[in-house]
Design a protein around this motif. Structure first.
Motif, PDB file in Angstrom:
ATOM      1  N   ASN A 217      64.309 -35.471  48.827  1.00  0.00           N
ATOM      2  CA  ASN A 217      63.156 -35.163  49.670  1.00  0.00           C
ATOM      3  C   ASN A 217      61.937 -34.803  48.829  1.00  0.00           C
ATOM      4  N   LEU A 218      62.128 -34.005  47.778  1.00  0.00           N
ATOM      5  CA  LEU A 218      61.008 -33.612  46.937  1.00  0.00           C
ATOM      6  C   LEU A 218      60.400 -34.822  46.221  1.00  0.00           C
ATOM      7  N   HIS A 219      61.235 -35.717  45.726  1.00  0.00           N
ATOM      8  CA  HIS A 219      60.710 -36.917  45.068  1.00  0.00           C
ATOM      9  C   HIS A 219      59.942 -37.794  46.065  1.00  0.00           C
ATOM     10  N   THR A 220      60.452 -37.922  47.269  1.00  0.00           N
ATOM     11  CA  THR A 220      59.729 -38.686  48.286  1.00  0.00           C
ATOM     12  C   THR A 220      58.372 -38.051  48.571  1.00  0.00           C
ATOM     13  N   ARG A 221      58.371 -36.734  48.722  1.00  0.00           N
ATOM     14  CA  ARG A 221      57.118 -36.036  49.009  1.00  0.00           C
ATOM     15  C   ARG A 221      56.152 -36.082  47.822  1.00  0.00           C
ATOM     16  N   LEU A 231      43.280 -44.306  45.765  1.00  0.00           N
ATOM     17  CA  LEU A 231      44.353 -45.241  45.441  1.00  0.00           C
ATOM     18  C   LEU A 231      45.233 -45.494  46.657  1.00  0.00           C
ATOM     19  N   GLU A 232      45.340 -44.488  47.528  1.00  0.00           N
ATOM     20  CA  GLU A 232      46.148 -44.596  48.748  1.00  0.00           C
ATOM     21  C   GLU A 232      47.546 -45.114  48.433  1.00  0.00           C
ATOM     22  N   GLU A 233      48.159 -44.521  47.415  1.00  0.00           N
ATOM     23  CA  GLU A 233      49.490 -44.959  47.025  1.00  0.00           C
ATOM     24  C   GLU A 233      50.479 -44.674  48.151  1.00  0.00           C
ATOM     25  N   PRO A 234      51.386 -45.599  48.402  1.00  0.00           N
ATOM     26  CA  PRO A 234      52.262 -45.492  49.579  1.00  0.00           C
ATOM     27  C   PRO A 234      53.419 -44.532  49.379  1.00  0.00           C
ATOM     28  N   GLU A 235      54.070 -44.185  50.477  1.00  0.00           N
ATOM     29  CA  GLU A 235      55.280 -43.371  50.395  1.00  0.00           C
ATOM     30  C   GLU A 235      56.364 -44.148  49.656  1.00  0.00           C
ATOM     31  N   ASP A 236      57.016 -43.456  48.731  1.00  0.00           N
ATOM     32  CA  ASP A 236      58.100 -44.045  47.941  1.00  0.00           C
ATOM     33  C   ASP A 236      59.365 -43.261  48.278  1.00  0.00           C
ATOM     34  N   VAL A 237      60.190 -43.841  49.122  1.00  0.00           N
ATOM     35  CA  VAL A 237      61.332 -43.112  49.673  1.00  0.00           C
ATOM     36  C   VAL A 237      62.470 -43.022  48.664  1.00  0.00           C
ATOM     37  N   TRP A 238      62.956 -41.797  48.471  1.00  0.00           N
ATOM     38  CA  TRP A 238      64.110 -41.544  47.619  1.00  0.00           C
ATOM     39  C   TRP A 238      65.311 -41.191  48.487  1.00  0.00           C
ATOM     40  N   THR A 239      66.482 -41.573  48.007  1.00  0.00           N
ATOM     41  CA  THR A 239      67.751 -41.225  48.637  1.00  0.00           C
ATOM     42  C   THR A 239      68.615 -40.503  47.609  1.00  0.00           C
ATOM     43  N   VAL A 240      69.717 -39.942  48.065  1.00  0.00           N
ATOM     44  CA  VAL A 240      70.658 -39.319  47.132  1.00  0.00           C
ATOM     45  C   VAL A 240      71.134 -40.331  46.107  1.00  0.00           C
ATOM     46  N   GLU A 241      71.361 -41.564  46.553  1.00  0.00           N
ATOM     47  CA  GLU A 241      71.824 -42.616  45.636  1.00  0.00           C
ATOM     48  C   GLU A 241      70.774 -42.887  44.551  1.00  0.00           C
ATOM     49  N   ARG A 242      69.520 -42.821  44.927  1.00  0.00           N
ATOM     50  CA  ARG A 242      68.464 -43.049  43.929  1.00  0.00           C
ATOM     51  C   ARG A 242      68.384 -41.886  42.958  1.00  0.00           C
ATOM     52  N   VAL A 243      68.579 -40.666  43.425  1.00  0.00           N
ATOM     53  CA  VAL A 243      68.623 -39.512  42.524  1.00  0.00           C
ATOM     54  C   VAL A 243      69.741 -39.702  41.501  1.00  0.00           C
ATOM     55  N   ASP A 244      70.908 -40.146  41.975  1.00  0.00           N
ATOM     56  CA  ASP A 244      72.039 -40.379  41.072  1.00  0.00           C
ATOM     57  C   ASP A 244      71.710 -41.468  40.050  1.00  0.00           C
ATOM     58  N   ALA A 245      71.059 -42.541  40.512  1.00  0.00           N
ATOM     59  CA  ALA A 245      70.721 -43.644  39.615  1.00  0.00           C
ATOM     60  C   ALA A 245      69.714 -43.192  38.557  1.00  0.00           C
ATOM     61  N   GLU A 246      68.747 -42.368  38.958  1.00  0.00           N
ATOM     62  CA  GLU A 246      67.767 -41.853  38.000  1.00  0.00           C
ATOM     63  C   GLU A 246      68.444 -40.957  36.974  1.00  0.00           C
ATOM     64  N   ASP A 247      69.337 -40.110  37.430  1.00  0.00           N
ATOM     65  CA  ASP A 247      70.078 -39.254  36.501  1.00  0.00           C
ATOM     66  C   ASP A 247      70.862 -40.091  35.500  1.00  0.00           C
ATOM     67  N   ALA A 248      71.494 -41.148  35.976  1.00  0.00           N
ATOM     68  CA  ALA A 248      72.282 -42.005  35.094  1.00  0.00           C
ATOM     69  C   ALA A 248      71.398 -42.706  34.068  1.00  0.00           C
ATOM     70  N   SER A 249      70.218 -43.172  34.494  1.00  0.00           N
ATOM     71  CA  SER A 249      69.299 -43.845  33.579  1.00  0.00           C
ATOM     72  C   SER A 249      68.837 -42.907  32.486  1.00  0.00           C
ATOM     73  N   ARG A 250      68.468 -41.693  32.870  1.00  0.00           N
ATOM     74  CA  ARG A 250      67.978 -40.736  31.881  1.00  0.00           C
ATOM     75  C   ARG A 250      69.083 -40.345  30.907  1.00  0.00           C
ATOM     76  N   SER A 251      70.295 -40.212  31.420  1.00  0.00           N
ATOM     77  CA  SER A 251      71.413 -39.859  30.559  1.00  0.00           C
ATOM     78  C   SER A 251      71.650 -40.932  29.513  1.00  0.00           C
ATOM     79  N   SER A 252      71.617 -42.184  29.940  1.00  0.00           N
ATOM     80  CA  SER A 252      71.853 -43.265  28.991  1.00  0.00           C
ATOM     81  C   SER A 252      70.660 -43.482  28.072  1.00  0.00           C
ATOM     82  N   ALA A 253      69.498 -42.927  28.441  1.00  0.00           N
ATOM     83  CA  ALA A 253      68.309 -43.067  27.612  1.00  0.00           C
ATOM     84  C   ALA A 253      68.233 -42.011  26.519  1.00  0.00           C
ATOM     85  N   ASP A 254      69.216 -41.123  26.464  1.00  0.00           N
ATOM     86  CA  ASP A 254      69.229 -40.086  25.439  1.00  0.00           C
ATOM     87  C   ASP A 254      68.052 -39.138  25.595  1.00  0.00           C
TER      88      ASP A 254
END
Length: 357
Positions: A217-221, A231-254
């Motif tokens: 919710n915080l990332h979406t907000r 710029l009127e940048e649009p809403e970018d909806v995050w889900t729990v699955e996306r939070v998990d995917a971001e965590d995994a990417s950062r972990s593998s990025a060292d």
């Protein structure tokens, strides 16, 4: 005789050293050279292997790239980022050319190519963030009333010639570490006095199970509550699955994520957060990522609360890093007030530009 250049897709390698790695590494070097030239510091340098996971895991954040070769060498790159929602009309574009290869038409050709990719994908609102080093002479004011860019700068003339309009200015700032302990203690006392009914929680690494939904919710907000001017940048909806995917990417990025959040005592919900990313090498700068306080919870010094909690965690668990780098909209005075009180000083500015095709 004019020097010849070619443009081709950026191939994303499966792993460092795999097929396509040399071009990917060279494209990342273009980024590093251009950032260092624009901001006068090596604090923004990133290793190619750190960036690779963000190019591989694009289910939620689609990204494509182009490279330009001059005499066989990669001297420029272009990037297009879009939302996963195919109905979105926005595309975020970047074109970077090494200083020694400028003036040959490479930037214009890459811009033509990356804009066409955006149009082919059904995206018609282009947003470009371009660093603008300070220079004497006339200025172009941001319509927000906060900040300006040198009108005669090459990147400003280039974007204006292509029909882009300046919408916003972002400030890059640097905090030398360790931070001034007296300033930190003073700010902590002030935050605690105002943040009645709230408390701070901190974690290192992946998001704990009980906070994943709130962080989505915080990332979406973040996409709707942070100032974006015209710029009127649009809403970018995050889900729990996306939070998990971001965590995994950062972990593998060292890169180690350090997150501090504010808990609303009455509901138990997270209502503010601040995240930094710590590189493995101790002599490198820490990157400040997003910081947000939900609109309905502002006025309680929660931005200060979470940034200081994050700073404490970084200094306790990852001592020895030289600095923290952050970027903020120049009209975001509340956040800049917090940064300045902590000791952040400006290192440069970037314009946020928009074009509607």
């Amino acid at each position: 005789m004019p020097r010849r250049f070619t443009i081709e897709p950026l191939v994303i390698p499966e792993a460092p050293g795999a097929s396509g790695w040399s071009d990917f590494d060279a494209a990342n070097a273009v980024r590093n050279v251009c950032e260092a030239a624009s901001y006068g510091t090596q604090d923004l340098v990133r290793r190619a292997d750190e960036m690779l996971p963000m190019w591989q895991n694009t289910e939620f954040e689609p990204r494509h790239g182009l490279i330009a070769r001059l005499d066989g060498d990669v001297v420029a790159r272009a990037v297009i980022d879009t939302l996963a929602d195919p109905a979105s009309k926005h595309a975020w574009l970047e074109v970077l050319v090494r200083p020694e290869a400028r003036g040959l038409g490479i930037g214009a050709a890459l811009s033509d190519a990356i804009e066409q990719l955006a149009l082919d994908a059904g995206r018609s609102t282009f947003i470009v963030y371009a660093a603008s080093p300070d220079a004497p002479g006339p200025r172009l004011d941001a319509p927000t009333g906060f900040g300006s860019v040198p009108l005669e700068n090459p990147e400003v003339r280039f974007l204006l010639s292509r029909g882009y309009r300046l919408e916003q200015l972002n400030r890059g700032s640097r905090l030398s570490l360790p931070a001034d302990p007296e300033a930190v203690r003073r700010l902590e006392a002030d935050a605690e006095a105002h943040a009645v009914g709230y408390s701070a929680v901190t974690w290192i690494g992946s998001t704990p199970e009980q906070y994943r939904s709130d962080m989505a919710n915080l990332h979406t907000r973040m996409s709707t509550d942070a100032p974006t001017a015209g710029l009127e940048e649009p809403e970018d909806v995050w889900t729990v699955e996306r939070v998990d995917a971001e965590d995994a990417s950062r972990s593998s990025a060292d890169l180690v994520p350090v997150t501090a959040a504010a808990v609303h005592g009455a509901t138990g919900a997270l209502v503010a957060f601040s995240t930094t990313f710590v590189p493995a090498e101790q002599n490198r700068a820490i990157t400040q990522d997003d910081t947000l306080v939900l609109r309905e919870h502002r006025g309680h010094r929660l931005g200060t609360l979470v940034k200081l909690a994050n700073l404490r965690a970084v200094e306790n668990d990852f001592p020895g890093h030289p600095s923290i780098i952050t970027f903020n909209a120049e009209e975001n005075r509340p956040m800049l007030d917090v940064n300045e009180a902590m000791g952040f000083v400006p290192i440069g500015y970037e314009g946020a530009w928009r074009r509607d095709a």
